[in-house]
Design a protein around this motif. Sequence first.
Motif, PDB file in Angstrom:
ATOM      1  N   TYR A 302       0.673  -1.606  -0.198  1.00 19.10           N
ATOM      2  CA  TYR A 302      -0.287   0.100  -0.341  1.00 19.10           C
ATOM      3  C   TYR A 302       0.823   1.183   0.166  1.00 19.10           C
ATOM      4  N   ARG A 304       4.438   1.886  -0.902  1.00 19.86           N
ATOM      5  CA  ARG A 304       4.867   1.651  -2.457  1.00 19.86           C
ATOM      6  C   ARG A 304       3.526   1.882  -3.818  1.00 19.86           C
ATOM      7  N   ASP A 305       2.828   1.467  -3.590  1.00 23.07           N
ATOM      8  CA  ASP A 305       2.375   0.439  -5.269  1.00 23.07           C
ATOM      9  C   ASP A 305       1.393   1.948  -5.024  1.00 23.07           C
ATOM     10  N   ARG A 306       0.319   2.484  -3.705  1.00 21.76           N
ATOM     11  CA  ARG A 306      -1.173   2.545  -3.628  1.00 21.76           C
ATOM     12  C   ARG A 306      -0.574   3.928  -2.626  1.00 21.76           C
ATOM     13  N   PRO A 307      -0.042   5.001  -3.280  1.00 21.83           N
ATOM     14  CA  PRO A 307       0.145   6.231  -3.080  1.00 21.83           C
ATOM     15  C   PRO A 307      -0.780   7.200  -2.769  1.00 21.83           C
ATOM     16  N   GLY A 308      -2.059   6.892  -3.039  1.00 24.47           N
ATOM     17  CA  GLY A 308      -2.845   7.719  -3.475  1.00 24.47           C
ATOM     18  C   GLY A 308      -3.908   7.342  -1.541  1.00 24.47           C
ATOM     19  N   VAL A 309      -4.279   5.648  -1.842  1.00 23.25           N
ATOM     20  CA  VAL A 309      -4.618   5.436  -0.765  1.00 23.25           C
ATOM     21  C   VAL A 309      -3.393   5.511   0.240  1.00 23.25           C
ATOM     22  N   THR A 310      -2.832   5.676   0.510  1.00 25.90           N
ATOM     23  CA  THR A 310      -2.022   6.094   2.026  1.00 25.90           C
ATOM     24  C   THR A 310      -2.098   7.314   2.289  1.00 25.90           C
ATOM     25  N   THR A 312      -4.596   9.322   1.939  1.00 25.59           N
ATOM     26  CA  THR A 312      -6.416   9.270   1.819  1.00 25.59           C
ATOM     27  C   THR A 312      -6.195   9.291   3.682  1.00 25.59           C
ATOM     28  N   ARG A 351       7.077   5.677   3.108  1.00 25.75           N
ATOM     29  CA  ARG A 351       7.179   4.871   2.060  1.00 25.75           C
ATOM     30  C   ARG A 351       8.559   4.070   1.248  1.00 25.75           C
ATOM     31  N   ARG A 362       4.650  -8.070  -2.924  1.00 25.51           N
ATOM     32  CA  ARG A 362       3.216  -7.059  -4.070  1.00 25.51           C
ATOM     33  C   ARG A 362       1.765  -7.217  -3.234  1.00 25.51           C
ATOM     34  N   THR A 363       1.913  -8.647  -2.287  1.00 22.08           N
ATOM     35  CA  THR A 363       0.477  -8.249  -1.895  1.00 22.08           C
ATOM     36  C   THR A 363       0.794  -7.999  -0.496  1.00 22.08           C
TER      37      THR A 363
END
Length: 376
Positions: A302, A304-310, A312, A351, A362-363
Amino acid sequence: MTALVVLATLLAFVAIFSLWINRQALNTDNWTTTSSKLLADEAIQTQVATFVVTQLYANVDVQAELASKLPTQLQPLAGPAAGSLRQVAQTTAERALATGQVQDAWTQANRAAHRTLLKIINGGGNNVSTNGGKVTLDLRSIVEQVAVQIGIDPAVANKIPASAGSLVILRSNQIDAAQKIAKLIRGLAIILTVLVFGLYALAVYLARGRRRETLRSVGIGFIGAGAVALIVHGLAGTAVVNALAKNESVRPAADAVWSIGTSLLVQAAGSAITFGALVVIAAVFAGPTRYAVRLRRWAAPYLRDRPGVTYTAVGALYLALIAWAPIAAFRKPIGILVFALLMVLGTEVLRRQTAREFPHVRTATPVSEPQSGPAA
């Protein structure tokens, strides 16, 4: 680095007290709010009522006023009646002080007195109207209201001298000292705050290879400064109350005055402790402990790959902190901005750290599953 942290912690302890005095004594809104809380306390109401009644009897011939209303044959009873009426006046004054009307008058009197005080200590002494060279808290209107409520003719109550019910806050021969002290306190509050954060930041910057440990020490330093301030507050409170309360009847009021009057000091110390705890938690979360590594590994995809979610999630957490306001700075625009920048910076550092530690994860891996990972 240790020396810088220790020095900054000592300065933080002093800064807590300078910030308290600056916010309490040199801010009219805080002064007025505190004075309103003081009068809302029943023990303080009793002591203020005693002062008001004493001022009333000192400036109005209550016996003569009663005698003028009695038939000639009953006028000798005016003396005993005046004495008995004093207790009635005490009870009436206490009830009056609990009403919104009188408390509003008290609030306005305190606001006016503090504004005059600030104008003088800010250098406007020659252009500010004072009462005989004194800054006073004018409670004459409250004395008049009590006089009318116990049966004194309003025309007589209106003739009560302007000096009646006045509490001296500052005398003319104290103005120079007050101006110097106020200037020193204001300067210290700003300079010490900048020095504390500057020295802590310098210690973390210079501690290459040990920045996380130094950051944890910074948090412990804030906690220590706040805790010692609370200890000193408790010890000083005992000494001050013992000095003011010469008899047990006034001790409850003295306790209330100290507790309410130093509430901003307790708040400042609590803010230091809370901030320090947050810093320690952040340092531990970034550390090599097994649970910290597990949490970072779980959060890695989350972060690393989902900065928007982080961001938020971080934003939601920050809004919750503003609503909770565990630190006084969260109520100030500058404080809100500074902590927003710190949270963004901390999130970005975290991050990058997780990206270095777990480049192939990755998961999300459940936190409960034992995982190994390199130490931070």
